[in-house]
Design a protein around this motif. Structure first.
Motif, PDB file in Angstrom:
ATOM      1  N   GLU A   1      11.413  -9.409  -1.782  1.00 45.61           N
ATOM      2  CA  GLU A   1      10.099 -10.002  -2.230  1.00 45.61           C
ATOM      3  C   GLU A   1       9.388  -9.014  -2.919  1.00 45.61           C
ATOM      4  O   GLU A   1       9.042  -9.358  -4.196  1.00 45.61           O
ATOM      5  N   LEU A   2       8.867  -7.977  -2.236  1.00 45.29           N
ATOM      6  CA  LEU A   2       8.274  -6.872  -2.916  1.00 45.29           C
ATOM      7  C   LEU A   2       8.878  -6.290  -4.072  1.00 45.29           C
ATOM      8  O   LEU A   2       8.408  -6.097  -5.289  1.00 45.29           O
ATOM      9  N   LEU A   3      10.052  -5.895  -4.097  1.00 46.53           N
ATOM     10  CA  LEU A   3      11.013  -5.328  -5.158  1.00 46.53           C
ATOM     11  C   LEU A   3      10.767  -6.526  -6.221  1.00 46.53           C
ATOM     12  O   LEU A   3      10.945  -5.908  -7.564  1.00 46.53           O
ATOM     13  N   ARG A   4      11.360  -7.841  -6.064  1.00 49.51           N
ATOM     14  CA  ARG A   4      11.257  -8.729  -7.066  1.00 49.51           C
ATOM     15  C   ARG A   4       9.970  -8.858  -7.959  1.00 49.51           C
ATOM     16  O   ARG A   4       9.666  -8.784  -9.042  1.00 49.51           O
ATOM     17  N   TYR A   5       8.778  -8.590  -7.008  1.00 49.65           N
ATOM     18  CA  TYR A   5       7.415  -8.640  -7.659  1.00 49.65           C
ATOM     19  C   TYR A   5       7.268  -7.397  -8.456  1.00 49.65           C
ATOM     20  O   TYR A   5       6.767  -7.501  -9.614  1.00 49.65           O
ATOM     21  N   LEU A   6       7.718  -6.332  -7.973  1.00 47.99           N
ATOM     22  CA  LEU A   6       7.538  -4.956  -8.806  1.00 47.99           C
ATOM     23  C   LEU A   6       8.316  -5.092 -10.106  1.00 47.99           C
ATOM     24  O   LEU A   6       7.774  -4.302 -11.120  1.00 47.99           O
ATOM     25  N   CYS A   7       9.502  -5.535  -9.872  1.00 46.89           N
ATOM     26  CA  CYS A   7      10.352  -5.609 -11.182  1.00 46.89           C
ATOM     27  C   CYS A   7       9.974  -6.581 -12.243  1.00 46.89           C
ATOM     28  O   CYS A   7      10.473  -6.760 -13.371  1.00 46.89           O
ATOM     29  N   GLY A   8       9.069  -7.408 -11.678  1.00 46.85           N
ATOM     30  CA  GLY A   8       8.633  -8.779 -12.723  1.00 46.85           C
ATOM     31  C   GLY A   8       9.716  -9.852 -12.397  1.00 46.85           C
ATOM     32  O   GLY A   8      10.852  -9.867 -12.572  1.00 46.85           O
ATOM     33  N   GLY A   9       8.825 -11.004 -11.897  1.00 48.37           N
ATOM     34  CA  GLY A   9       9.563 -12.219 -11.602  1.00 48.37           C
ATOM     35  C   GLY A   9       9.887 -12.878 -13.221  1.00 48.37           C
ATOM     36  O   GLY A   9       9.561 -12.367 -14.023  1.00 48.37           O
ATOM     37  N   GLU A  10      10.772 -13.804 -13.002  1.00 48.25           N
ATOM     38  CA  GLU A  10      11.091 -14.502 -14.285  1.00 48.25           C
ATOM     39  C   GLU A  10       9.917 -15.029 -15.162  1.00 48.25           C
ATOM     40  O   GLU A  10      10.061 -15.062 -16.137  1.00 48.25           O
TER      41      GLU A  10
ATOM     42  N   GLN B   1       7.302   5.842 -16.629  1.00 46.04           N
ATOM     43  CA  GLN B   1       8.637   6.609 -15.941  1.00 46.04           C
ATOM     44  C   GLN B   1       8.352   6.518 -14.375  1.00 46.04           C
ATOM     45  O   GLN B   1       9.122   6.533 -13.778  1.00 46.04           O
ATOM     46  N   ALA B   2       6.954   6.927 -13.834  1.00 46.55           N
ATOM     47  CA  ALA B   2       6.846   6.923 -12.403  1.00 46.55           C
ATOM     48  C   ALA B   2       7.095   5.738 -11.876  1.00 46.55           C
ATOM     49  O   ALA B   2       7.731   6.050 -10.549  1.00 46.55           O
ATOM     50  N   VAL B   3       6.503   4.690 -12.346  1.00 41.64           N
ATOM     51  CA  VAL B   3       6.574   3.367 -11.704  1.00 41.64           C
ATOM     52  C   VAL B   3       8.374   2.958 -11.873  1.00 41.64           C
ATOM     53  O   VAL B   3       8.720   2.719 -10.506  1.00 41.64           O
ATOM     54  N   GLU B   4       8.933   3.214 -12.759  1.00 37.96           N
ATOM     55  CA  GLU B   4      10.486   2.749 -12.863  1.00 37.96           C
ATOM     56  C   GLU B   4      11.136   3.738 -11.655  1.00 37.96           C
ATOM     57  O   GLU B   4      12.145   3.265 -11.126  1.00 37.96           O
ATOM     58  N   GLU B   5      10.877   5.139 -11.800  1.00 42.14           N
ATOM     59  CA  GLU B   5      11.457   6.058 -10.710  1.00 42.14           C
ATOM     60  C   GLU B   5      11.482   5.585  -9.248  1.00 42.14           C
ATOM     61  O   GLU B   5      12.249   5.301  -8.702  1.00 42.14           O
ATOM     62  N   VAL B   6      10.181   5.049  -8.876  1.00 43.15           N
ATOM     63  CA  VAL B   6       9.855   4.780  -7.644  1.00 43.15           C
ATOM     64  C   VAL B   6      10.742   3.509  -7.410  1.00 43.15           C
ATOM     65  O   VAL B   6      11.089   3.277  -6.300  1.00 43.15           O
ATOM     66  N   VAL B   7      10.531   2.384  -8.226  1.00 43.54           N
ATOM     67  CA  VAL B   7      11.235   1.167  -8.222  1.00 43.54           C
ATOM     68  C   VAL B   7      12.738   1.554  -8.010  1.00 43.54           C
ATOM     69  O   VAL B   7      13.245   0.615  -7.179  1.00 43.54           O
ATOM     70  N   ARG B   8      13.152   2.267  -8.742  1.00 48.54           N
ATOM     71  CA  ARG B   8      14.679   2.448  -8.606  1.00 48.54           C
ATOM     72  C   ARG B   8      15.029   2.944  -7.224  1.00 48.54           C
ATOM     73  O   ARG B   8      15.846   2.685  -6.428  1.00 48.54           O
TER      74      ARG B   8
ATOM     75  N   THR C   1       0.920  -1.208  -0.034  1.00 46.15           N
ATOM     76  CA  THR C   1      -0.013  -0.038  -0.086  1.00 46.15           C
ATOM     77  C   THR C   1       0.907   1.227   0.087  1.00 46.15           C
ATOM     78  O   THR C   1       0.633   2.162  -1.042  1.00 46.15           O
ATOM     79  N   ARG C   2       1.791   1.217   0.818  1.00 48.44           N
ATOM     80  CA  ARG C   2       2.793   2.350   0.988  1.00 48.44           C
ATOM     81  C   ARG C   2       3.660   2.654  -0.563  1.00 48.44           C
ATOM     82  O   ARG C   2       3.587   3.915  -1.023  1.00 48.44           O
ATOM     83  N   VAL C   3       3.988   1.621  -1.034  1.00 44.79           N
ATOM     84  CA  VAL C   3       4.569   1.683  -2.587  1.00 44.79           C
ATOM     85  C   VAL C   3       3.459   2.196  -3.374  1.00 44.79           C
ATOM     86  O   VAL C   3       3.969   2.883  -4.323  1.00 44.79           O
ATOM     87  N   HIS C   4       2.542   1.613  -3.250  1.00 44.80           N
ATOM     88  CA  HIS C   4       1.223   2.171  -4.452  1.00 44.80           C
ATOM     89  C   HIS C   4       1.121   3.491  -4.124  1.00 44.80           C
ATOM     90  O   HIS C   4       0.932   4.223  -5.247  1.00 44.80           O
ATOM     91  N   ARG C   5       1.141   4.275  -3.001  1.00 44.76           N
ATOM     92  CA  ARG C   5       0.721   5.417  -2.935  1.00 44.76           C
ATOM     93  C   ARG C   5       1.861   6.418  -3.417  1.00 44.76           C
ATOM     94  O   ARG C   5       1.724   7.447  -4.025  1.00 44.76           O
ATOM     95  N   ARG C   6       3.122   5.838  -3.137  1.00 48.04           N
ATOM     96  CA  ARG C   6       4.392   6.501  -3.660  1.00 48.04           C
ATOM     97  C   ARG C   6       4.207   6.745  -5.192  1.00 48.04           C
ATOM     98  O   ARG C   6       4.564   7.736  -5.920  1.00 48.04           O
ATOM     99  N   ILE C   7       3.860   5.600  -5.870  1.00 52.31           N
ATOM    100  CA  ILE C   7       3.947   5.297  -7.564  1.00 52.31           C
ATOM    101  C   ILE C   7       2.864   6.190  -7.766  1.00 52.31           C
ATOM    102  O   ILE C   7       2.901   7.113  -8.718  1.00 52.31           O
ATOM    103  N   GLU C   8       1.821   6.263  -7.136  1.00 52.99           N
ATOM    104  CA  GLU C   8       0.582   7.074  -7.513  1.00 52.99           C
ATOM    105  C   GLU C   8       0.772   8.499  -7.451  1.00 52.99           C
ATOM    106  O   GLU C   8       0.395   9.165  -8.147  1.00 52.99           O
ATOM    107  N   ALA C   9       1.364   9.013  -6.384  1.00 54.54           N
ATOM    108  CA  ALA C   9       1.726  10.408  -5.989  1.00 54.54           C
ATOM    109  C   ALA C   9       2.889  10.764  -7.183  1.00 54.54           C
ATOM    110  O   ALA C   9       2.790  11.944  -7.543  1.00 54.54           O
TER     111      ALA C   9
END
Length: 160
Positions: free
Chosen positions: A136-145, A119-126, A15-23
């Motif tokens: 685990e969350l980062l792997r999910y956001l970046c796309g698993g294999e 771009q917004a998603v990539e910036e937050v994930v970086r 939820t926190r990550v989603h809020r950051r991405i949406e902002a």
């Protein structure tokens, strides 16, 4: 930690990550196109409905697709109309229904706005990568294999 507590902790992180991405999306869309996230999501919902084959969408379809109430959707439609992004008219088969159609301007906005979302998603994930967020969350956001999704996370030296 119990399974329930772990699930709630993971949900809170997501939820926190989603809020950051949406902002971040909100800032990019507002700065570049003068739109809010809900307006852009509405255009995407309409575009997807059109792509599904009907050519038009009803107000109730837009409300369902965006998760907004009927009254909030009506206000959103008014804003989109005032900006020249959609046209509306009474449905020929049901005089109580309103059909919504995207304008050429809306198609341009969608073309320009979609890369802003990426771009917004990539910036937050970086940023999350640098902050050493839950792996685990980062792997999910970046796309698993095996999930078909992929976000390219640049190394820390490339982050400003």
């Amino acid at each position: 930690m119990s399974d329930d507590a772990r699930l709630i902790t993971q949900w809170n992180r997501l939820t926190r990550v989603h809020r950051r991405i949406e902002a971040r999306m909100e800032r990019h869309l507002h700065r570049q196109l003068g739109l809010g996230v809900s307006e852009f999501y509405a255009l995407r919902t309409l575009n997807e409905g059109v792509a599904a084959g009907t050519g038009l969408l009803y107000l109730s379809d837009l409300a369902n697709g965006t998760g907004l109430s009927q009254s909030a959707t009506s206000r959103l439609v008014t804003r989109l109309q005032e900006r020249g992004l959609i046209t509306t008219h009474t449905a020929s088969n049901d005089r109580r229904s309103i059909e919504i159609e995207l304008t050429a301007v809306a198609h341009d906005v969608l073309r320009l706005g979609s890369p802003l979302l990426s771009q917004a998603v990539e910036e937050v994930v970086r940023q999350l990568h640098v902050e050493e967020t839950d792996k685990e969350l980062l792997r999910y956001l970046c796309g698993g294999e095996n999930d078909g999704a992929s976000i390219h996370v640049r190394q820390e030296s490339n982050v400003r």
